[in-house]
Structure formats: structure tokens, C-alpha cells
Design an enzyme around this catalytic site. Structure first.
Site, mmCIF file in Angstrom:
data_model
loop_
_atom_site.group_PDB
_atom_site.id
_atom_site.type_symbol
_atom_site.label_atom_id
_atom_site.label_comp_id
_atom_site.label_asym_id
_atom_site.label_seq_id
_atom_site.Cartn_x
_atom_site.Cartn_y
_atom_site.Cartn_z
ATOM 1 C CG HIS A 1 -7.032 -0.628 -1.009
ATOM 2 N ND1 HIS A 1 -7.070 -1.548 -0.003
ATOM 3 C CD2 HIS A 1 -8.179 -0.812 -1.707
ATOM 4 C CE1 HIS A 1 -8.191 -2.257 -0.081
ATOM 5 N NE2 HIS A 1 -8.877 -1.824 -1.110
ATOM 6 C CG HIS B 1 -4.446 -0.565 4.073
ATOM 7 N ND1 HIS B 1 -3.545 -1.275 3.292
ATOM 8 C CD2 HIS B 1 -5.537 -0.370 3.301
ATOM 9 C CE1 HIS B 1 -4.091 -1.506 2.105
ATOM 10 N NE2 HIS B 1 -5.298 -0.966 2.082
ATOM 11 C CB CYS C 1 -0.999 0.001 1.159
ATOM 12 S SG CYS C 1 -0.279 0.071 2.819
#
Length: 177
Positions: A147, A135, A83
Site C-alpha cells: 500500500h 485506504h 493508495c
């Protein structure tokens, strides 16, 4: 009873339905959609800003990486992306903006914004590993973000109101004016 040609169109059953449909379509086109509010986000009376050119470039570039493979620590599409590597790569390529580090490192930079003010190219942060800002994704608009999750194994689009992510949303940051 007068001939059908003497009865106004709006008075005829089919004409009334058609007139109603046209009126509804025109009414829908003339309204401004409400500002999207994420679950748990505070209400804001500030109208959303239009997306910046750089933010749009970032969002468009992010779309070009859909289905790129996931790799922990990955920083380029040919080797795979995680990510934070995805965010760093896209910001460098699309906006010539150097950003690096983990999702938590990236969360310390930029300008914090209210979730109701998200624009294309802004970053959204989540707590997915029982630790803050574990994240990160790139907001596209319309309640969606791109993502690189480890669980799916590919870069993809997810909705902000997805039950898993909406419960884990932590913060939004902007890097553009």
C-alpha cells in the site's frame, strides 16, 4: 554390551535425534497450512482458491513499486502515488484492467470476498480516517499487502495482523475469477 555397529541407528542417541528430526521435517512437509483468518473475520469452511494469473501479475507488479514516493492524488510512480492511484496504476499496467476513483469508489466495484479467501491481487480496504473505505492495498499472500500510506511516505509492505491495520480492516474485494 553389543558393539556400536550392532545397535540399530534409531537406538543410538545421536541416531534417535536424527531420526526424530527427519520425521518432523517430513511431517511438516506433508501438512497443508491452515487457511489464514484475519482478526474479526468470520470462520469459513470454504477452501481458499489458488491465485489467478492476473492476480499474480498484479501482486508482482505491486512489488516492483516498493519505495515509490507518496503523493496525495498521485497516479503514477514518477510523480508519486497515493493508495487509490497505486491500485489504479498497477491494475492498468499489470492486468490491463481500468479501475479509478478514490478508495471508497474502488470499494464499490469488484466482488466482495470473505477475508479467509484472500488471494494475491485482491484488494483490502481499511477505515484509516474515521470514514469507511478510506485506504486500499493489494493483497500479496502470506498475510501481507502492499500500500501507499501517507504516514510512511513510501509504498511498502505491511502485515494484515499489524495492530493498526487489523483493527481498521473493513472488506476484501476480488476483481479476478
Amino acid at each position: 554390551m553389543p558393539p556400536a555397529s550392532a545397535v540399530p541407528v534409531a537406538m543410538r542417541p545421536a541416531g534417535a535425534i536424527a531420526a526424530l528430526c527427519v520425521a518432523l521435517v517430513l511431517a511438516a512437509c506433508s501438512t497443508v497450512p491452515p487457511v489464514e483468518r484475519l482478526p474479526g473475520a468470520p470462520e469459513s469452511n470454504t477452501p481458499a482458491l489458488p491465485a489467478s494469473d492476473a492476480g499474480n501479475e498484479v501482486a508482482i507488479y505491486a512489488l516492483s513499486l516498493i519505495d515509490t514516493g507518496y503523493r496525495f492524488g498521485g497516479k503514477n510512480p514518477s510523480a508519486g502515488l497515493d493508495c487509490s492511484g497505486m491500485v489504479s496504476y498497477i491494475f492498468g499496467q499489470a492486468a490491463n484492467y481500468r479501475i479509478s476513483g478514490s478508495a471508497a469508489d474502488i470499494a464499490r466495484k469488484g466482488r466482495q470476498i470473505d477475508a479467509s479467501q484472500l488471494r494475491a491481487g485482491d484488494l483490502v480496504f481499511f477505515n484509516t480516517m474515521n470514514k469507511p473505505f478510506s485506504h486500499v492495498g493489494i493483497y500479496l499472500g502470506d498475510g501481507r499487502f502492499v500500500h501507499a500510506p501517507s504516514t510512511n511516505g513510501r509504498v511498502h509492505i505491511t502485515r494484515m495482523d499489524n495492530p493498526y491495520f487489523s483493527k481498521r480492516f473493513e472488506m476484501a474485494r476480488s476483481y479476478f475469477n
